[in-house]
Design an enzyme around this catalytic site. Structure first.
Site, PDB file in Angstrom:
ATOM      1  N   HIS A 123       0.815  -1.225   0.000  1.00  0.00           N
ATOM      2  CA  HIS A 123       0.000   0.000   0.000  1.00  0.00           C
ATOM      3  C   HIS A 123       0.843   1.268   0.000  1.00  0.00           C
ATOM      4  O   HIS A 123       0.338   2.342   0.308  1.00  0.00           O
ATOM      5  CB  HIS A 123      -0.968  -0.011   1.195  1.00  0.00           C
ATOM      6  CG  HIS A 123      -2.017  -1.090   1.097  1.00  0.00           C
ATOM      7  ND1 HIS A 123      -2.823  -1.471   2.143  1.00  0.00           N
ATOM      8  CD2 HIS A 123      -2.385  -1.866   0.059  1.00  0.00           C
ATOM      9  CE1 HIS A 123      -3.641  -2.436   1.760  1.00  0.00           C
ATOM     10  NE2 HIS A 123      -3.388  -2.705   0.494  1.00  0.00           N
ATOM     11  N   CYS A 134       3.836  13.845 -13.642  1.00  0.00           N
ATOM     12  CA  CYS A 134       5.027  13.234 -14.277  1.00  0.00           C
ATOM     13  C   CYS A 134       5.631  12.123 -13.429  1.00  0.00           C
ATOM     14  O   CYS A 134       6.611  11.510 -13.836  1.00  0.00           O
ATOM     15  CB  CYS A 134       6.068  14.299 -14.614  1.00  0.00           C
ATOM     16  SG  CYS A 134       6.895  14.992 -13.163  1.00  0.00           S
TER      17      CYS A 134
HETATM   18  P1  OAD Z   1      -7.449  -3.331  10.371  1.00  0.00           P
HETATM   19  O1  OAD Z   1      -7.627  -2.137  11.228  1.00  0.00           O
HETATM   20  O2  OAD Z   1      -8.545  -3.680   9.446  1.00  0.00           O
HETATM   21  O3  OAD Z   1      -7.178  -4.606  11.275  1.00  0.00           O
HETATM   22  C1  OAD Z   1      -6.236  -4.569  12.318  1.00  0.00           C
HETATM   23  C2  OAD Z   1      -6.142  -5.957  12.907  1.00  0.00           C
HETATM   24  O4  OAD Z   1      -5.109  -5.960  13.874  1.00  0.00           O
HETATM   25  C3  OAD Z   1      -7.419  -6.441  13.600  1.00  0.00           C
HETATM   26  O5  OAD Z   1      -7.725  -7.751  13.151  1.00  0.00           O
HETATM   27  C4  OAD Z   1      -7.034  -6.449  15.107  1.00  0.00           C
HETATM   28  O6  OAD Z   1      -7.674  -7.496  15.816  1.00  0.00           O
HETATM   29  C5  OAD Z   1      -5.543  -6.701  15.010  1.00  0.00           C
HETATM   30  N1  OAD Z   1      -4.745  -6.212  16.154  1.00  0.00           N
HETATM   31  C6  OAD Z   1      -4.925  -5.080  16.881  1.00  0.00           C
HETATM   32  N2  OAD Z   1      -3.935  -4.957  17.792  1.00  0.00           N
HETATM   33  C7  OAD Z   1      -3.117  -6.028  17.640  1.00  0.00           C
HETATM   34  C8  OAD Z   1      -1.918  -6.472  18.270  1.00  0.00           C
HETATM   35  N3  OAD Z   1      -1.355  -5.788  19.274  1.00  0.00           N
HETATM   36  N4  OAD Z   1      -1.354  -7.623  17.843  1.00  0.00           N
HETATM   37  C9  OAD Z   1      -1.905  -8.333  16.833  1.00  0.00           C
HETATM   38  N5  OAD Z   1      -3.034  -7.979  16.205  1.00  0.00           N
HETATM   39  C10 OAD Z   1      -3.630  -6.833  16.591  1.00  0.00           C
HETATM   40  O7  OAD Z   1      -6.058  -3.118   9.588  1.00  0.00           O
HETATM   41  P2  OAD Z   1      -5.539  -3.857   8.278  1.00  0.00           P
HETATM   42  O8  OAD Z   1      -5.974  -5.258   8.223  1.00  0.00           O
HETATM   43  O9  OAD Z   1      -4.083  -3.571   8.193  1.00  0.00           O
HETATM   44  O10 OAD Z   1      -5.623   0.193   3.327  1.00  0.00           O
HETATM   45  O11 OAD Z   1      -6.284  -3.034   7.153  1.00  0.00           O
HETATM   46  C11 OAD Z   1      -6.004  -3.316   5.813  1.00  0.00           C
HETATM   47  C12 OAD Z   1      -6.092  -2.073   4.983  1.00  0.00           C
HETATM   48  O12 OAD Z   1      -7.345  -1.425   5.220  1.00  0.00           O
HETATM   49  C13 OAD Z   1      -5.084  -0.990   5.328  1.00  0.00           C
HETATM   50  O13 OAD Z   1      -3.809  -1.223   4.740  1.00  0.00           O
HETATM   51  C14 OAD Z   1      -5.733   0.242   4.763  1.00  0.00           C
HETATM   52  C15 OAD Z   1      -7.148   0.028   5.237  1.00  0.00           C
HETATM   53  O14 OAD Z   1      -8.139   0.602   4.445  1.00  0.00           O
HETATM   54  C16 OAD Z   1      -5.476   1.322   2.633  1.00  0.00           C
HETATM   55  O15 OAD Z   1      -5.476   2.419   3.156  1.00  0.00           O
HETATM   56  C17 OAD Z   1      -5.286   1.104   1.170  1.00  0.00           C
END
Ligand code: OAD
Length: 258
Positions: A123, A134
Site C-alpha cells: 500500500h 510526471c
Molecule cells: P485493520 O484495522 O482492518 O485490522 C487490524 C487488525 O489488527 C485487527 O484484526 C485487530 O484485531 C488486530 N490487532 C490489533 N492490535 C493487535 C496487536 N497488538 N497484535 C496483533 N493484532 C492486533 O487493519 P488492516 O488489516 O491492516 O488500506 O487493514 C487493511 C487495509 O485497510 C489498510 O492497509 C488500509 C485500510 O483501508 C489502505 O489504506 C489502502
C-alpha cells in the site's frame, strides 16, 4: 518449576525451524503496540475519518490541503513512533530463515526501521511522495514542505505532489503484488499478523499460500475474517507473541544444527 504455556503449537516452531521460505503478511495490528491506530478496531482510523473524504484521488483534487494535512499528521505520528518488539522479532526472523519475505499493508515504515530488508510494500509508504502528472519522486525539500501540512507542486511540470500510498479505487503497484503472490506461492510457512483480512488482494495471500501447500498461521488479538481457513490461529498481541515465537524457533534451529 512449571513452564509458562506458549500461545503457539510445537508444530509451528518445528515448521519454522526447518523452513527454507517464509512469507509474512502484516497489517495495522503489528504497529498498534507502537501507538499507531489501526483502521477497523474500536476508535480506529475509519471510525474517526471518512475514507471517501481523504483517501482517494477525487478527494485529493477537490481539497488537496485537507488531504495533505491529514497525511502530514499521520506522517508525524509515524515518525515519532518507535518499532516495537514485534517488528524487531520479524527482522530477526529474516536473519534466521534462508528466504524470508515481509509483505506489508502498512505505510508507516516501522518494519524498515526495525531492520527488515526484504519488504514488499503493498500500500506504499507515507514517507514518500510523487508528482501526480510526471510521477517524479518528491525531493527532501518538497517532503519537508508537505510535512508542514502545505501542498507542493512539481517544479518540473507544475503537477500536484501526492503521498505515495494506495488510495481507494487504485490498483496496487503491479511489481509489489506480483512479488507478494510469488512469495505466497513459494512459502513453506506463511504468517498473517495483525490484519483483519478484509481488504483484497492482500487478504487473499494467506489463502493462496495455503492452496500451494504452506502452513498458514494467523497471529492476532482476535480471530480475523480468514481465521477459519488457516492451519493455526495464535491469539495474542504481536509484540508479545512474535519475540516468544522467534526465540523458540532460534532455539530449535540451534538444536537441529548442532
Ligand atoms: P485493520 O484495522 O482492518 O485490522 C487490524 C487488525 O489488527 C485487527 O484484526 C485487530 O484485531 C488486530 N490487532 C490489533 N492490535 C493487535 C496487536 N497488538 N497484535 C496483533 N493484532 C492486533 O487493519 P488492516 O488489516 O491492516 O488500506 O487493514 C487493511 C487495509 O485497510 C489498510 O492497509 C488500509 C485500510 O483501508 C489502505 O489504506 C489502502
Amino acid at each position: 518449576m512449571n513452564e509458562i504455556p506458549r500461545p503457539f503449537s510445537p508444530v509451528l516452531v518445528d515448521r519454522l525451524a526447518v523452513a527454507g521460505r517464509v512469507a509474512v503478511l502484516t497489517g495495522a495490528g503489528i504497529s498498534a503496540e507502537s501507538g499507531l491506530a489501526t483502521f477497523r478496531d474500536p476508535g480506529g482510523i475509519w471510525e474517526q475519518f471518512r475514507p471517501e473524504e481523504l483517501a482517494n484521488m477525487t478527494a485529493f483534487l477537490h481539497n488537496p490541503e485537507l488531504v495533505q494535512g491529514w497525511y502530514a499528521h499521520r506522517r508525524k505520528v509515524a515518525e515519532e513512533a518507535r518499532p516495537n518488539a514485534g517488528h524487531y522479532a520479524l527482522a530477526e526472523l529474516e536473519t534466521m530463515v534462508p528466504n524470508c519475505t515481509l509483505i506489508t499493508q502498512n505505510i508507516d515504515g516501522l518494519y524498515n526501521r526495525a531492520g527488515s530488508h526484504h519488504v514488499i510494500e503493498l500500500h506504499g509508504n507515507i514517507m514518500r511522495s510523487y508528482c501526480v502528472v510526471c510521477a517524479r519522486p518528491a525531493t527532501a525539500l518538497e517532503l519537508a514542505t508537505l510535512s508542514e501540512g502545505a501542498t507542493a507542486m512539481c517544479p518540473e511540470c507544475g503537477g500536484l505532489i501526492r503521498p505515495d500510498v494506495v488510495w481507494f479505487g487504485e490498483m496496487l503497484p503491479e511489481v509489489a503484488i506480483n512479488a507478494a503472490a510469488d512469495a505466497a506461492r513459494e512459502a513453506d510457512v506463511f504468517l498473517s499478523i495483525g490484519t483483519s483480512a478484509v481488504v483484497y488482494p492482500a487478504a487473499n495471500l494467506p489463502l493462496e499460500a495455503r492452496g500451494w501447500g504452506a502452513f498458514v498461521v494467523e497471529i492476532n488479538i482476535e480471530p480475523s475474517a480468514i481465521a477459519n481457513a488457516v492451519d493455526e490461529v495464535v491469539l495474542g498481541p504481536a509484540g508479545r507473541v512474535l519475540p516468544e515465537l522467534v526465540a523458540a524457533v532460534w532455539h530449535k534451529r540451534t538444536l537441529l544444527t548442532n
